[in-house]
Enzyme design. Structure first.
Site, short mmCIF file in Angstrom:
data_model
loop_
_atom_site.label_atom_id
_atom_site.label_comp_id
_atom_site.label_asym_id
_atom_site.label_seq_id
_atom_site.Cartn_x
_atom_site.Cartn_y
_atom_site.Cartn_z
N TYR A 53 1.09 -0.89 0.56
CA TYR A 53 0.18 -0.01 -0.44
C TYR A 53 0.51 1.27 -0.10
CZ TYR A 53 -4.75 -2.75 1.57
OH TYR A 53 -5.01 -3.98 1.67
N LEU A 238 -18.31 -2.32 1.42
CA LEU A 238 -19.14 -1.83 0.79
C LEU A 238 -19.04 -1.16 -0.60
CD1 LEU A 238 -18.62 1.65 3.17
CD2 LEU A 238 -20.62 0.19 2.86
N LEU A 243 -22.53 0.45 -2.49
CA LEU A 243 -22.97 0.26 -1.59
C LEU A 243 -23.83 1.17 -1.19
CD1 LEU A 243 -22.84 -3.20 -1.05
CD2 LEU A 243 -24.62 -2.69 -2.04
#
Length: 347
Positions: A53, A238, A243
């Site tokens: 990351y 999500l 969502l």
């Protein structure tokens, strides 16, 4: 904040886990530190990261930057490290770390040491393999993934090699517990079998994608989780923001993930729009925030250890935190089941 057992480790973690994959790209270091402060104050005791990351985009020159940001927070907040469970991941083939070398006893020691240094911590609570060397069904590969070319003996030998190397890291005090990510039922079962036979680190958790839109985990892996105490740490609960409803009717908010990754990692399919609309409609008719409904639903799953959320802004973080106050009625749960049957596997 509801707390759940982290496998058989004896640790408990909050139902929500602070995801950090945008720390260093969409989220600045100052904003990342503010998110850690707010999450801990709200009762979250679980932070997840990875050596590769930040993402959006992934670049070789930024590998490790997210861990460094968390490490700087640790350095500035000495004495608070024991307030949270810290999880990170070892990348393998297909990553930009170590030129894509597979996970093995050769890469584990240097990778652990690198993460410890960047995180400015003495120990990693949960050390995870980001994905299997042999490939994975995850990230939409389930449609075409073919395991027939695998060499079982080589796979088992690699698992043994990795677990023995992890045991050495446990013995050194560098890591406490071990988890998998993007794994299959068969792969997890083999790791469990080997660790039981050899007394090496046992799989505590599985970090796979799971949401109202992505329910691959509901079959064999769910059964394994329940019977073997391997809790799911759900990523993208999500569905990369789908969502929330913010992408309905073709909207692309400025600074959103879709403005950077137009297909949302293969999630933007012709069938996804109807599925999202169905879930958002359920939430709105029952006076629920779609974010709250999606996260509260995760909490109902019998195999759920924690759901990882990512918040680009503090406002988004506050919305997520509100989900812990929401309990879904039987009526809402029934409507969610009907929507799932009507819109199975939309991507």
């Amino acid at each position: 904040m509801k707390m759940n057992p982290l496998g058989r480790t004896g640790l408990t973690v909050s139902e929500l886990c602070l995801g950090t994959m945008t720390f260093g790209t969409q989220t600045s270091e100052a904003e990342g530190h503010a998110q850690i402060d707010r999450a801990l104050a709200a009762g979250i005791n679980f932070i997840d990261t990875a050596e590769m990351y930040p993402v959006n985009p992934i670049r070789a020159e930024t590998i490790g930057r997210t861990e460094e940001i968390i490490g700087n927070w640790n350095a500035a907040n000495k004495g608070r490290r024991d307030e949270f469970v810290l999880a990170t991941k070892h990348s393998g083939e297909g990553s930009r770390a170590r030129n894509g070398a597979p996970i093995s006893s050769k890469t584990i020691p240097e990778t652990v040491e690198g993460s410890l240094k960047r995180l400015q911590t003495d120990v990693i609570d949960l050390y995870q393999f980001h994905w299997p060397n042999r490939g994975s069904y995850m990230f939409r590969q389930n449609w075409t993934y073919d395991p027939s070319g695998q060499n079982k003996d080589e796979t088992i030998a690699n698992m043994e090699d990795c677990l023995e190397a992890l045991q050495k890291q446990v013995d050194k005090g560098n890591i406490r517990f071990f988890g998998l990510s993007n794994e299959s039922t068969w792969g997890t079962a083999q790791f469990l079998r080997i660790s039981e036979e050899r007394g090496w680190p046992r799989v505590a958790t599985m970090q796979n994608e799971y949401s109202l839109l992505c329910r691959l985990y509901d079959t064999d892996l769910a059964e394994l989780s329940v019977n073997e105490d391997v809790g799911l740490i759900a990523f993208s609960p999500l569905a990369a923001g789908l969502l929330t409803g913010k992408y309905l009717d073709g909207a692309v908010p400025e600074g959103s993930r879709k403005s950077i990754v137009s297909d949302l990692g293969g999630r933007m399919t012709p069938r996804v729009h109807g599925a999202v609309a169905a879930y958002v409609d359920i939430a709105e008719r029952h006076g629920l925030d779609p974010v709250h409904m999606a996260l509260a639903w995760c909490r109902t799953r019998p195999f759920m250890a924690s759901a990882i959320f990512g918040a680009t802004t503090m406002d988004q973080l506050e919305v997520v935190l509100g989900s812990v106050e929401v309990t879904l009625s039987d009526e809402v749960m029934g409507e969610i089941d009907k929507a799932h049957r009507a819109h199975p596997m939309p991507y």
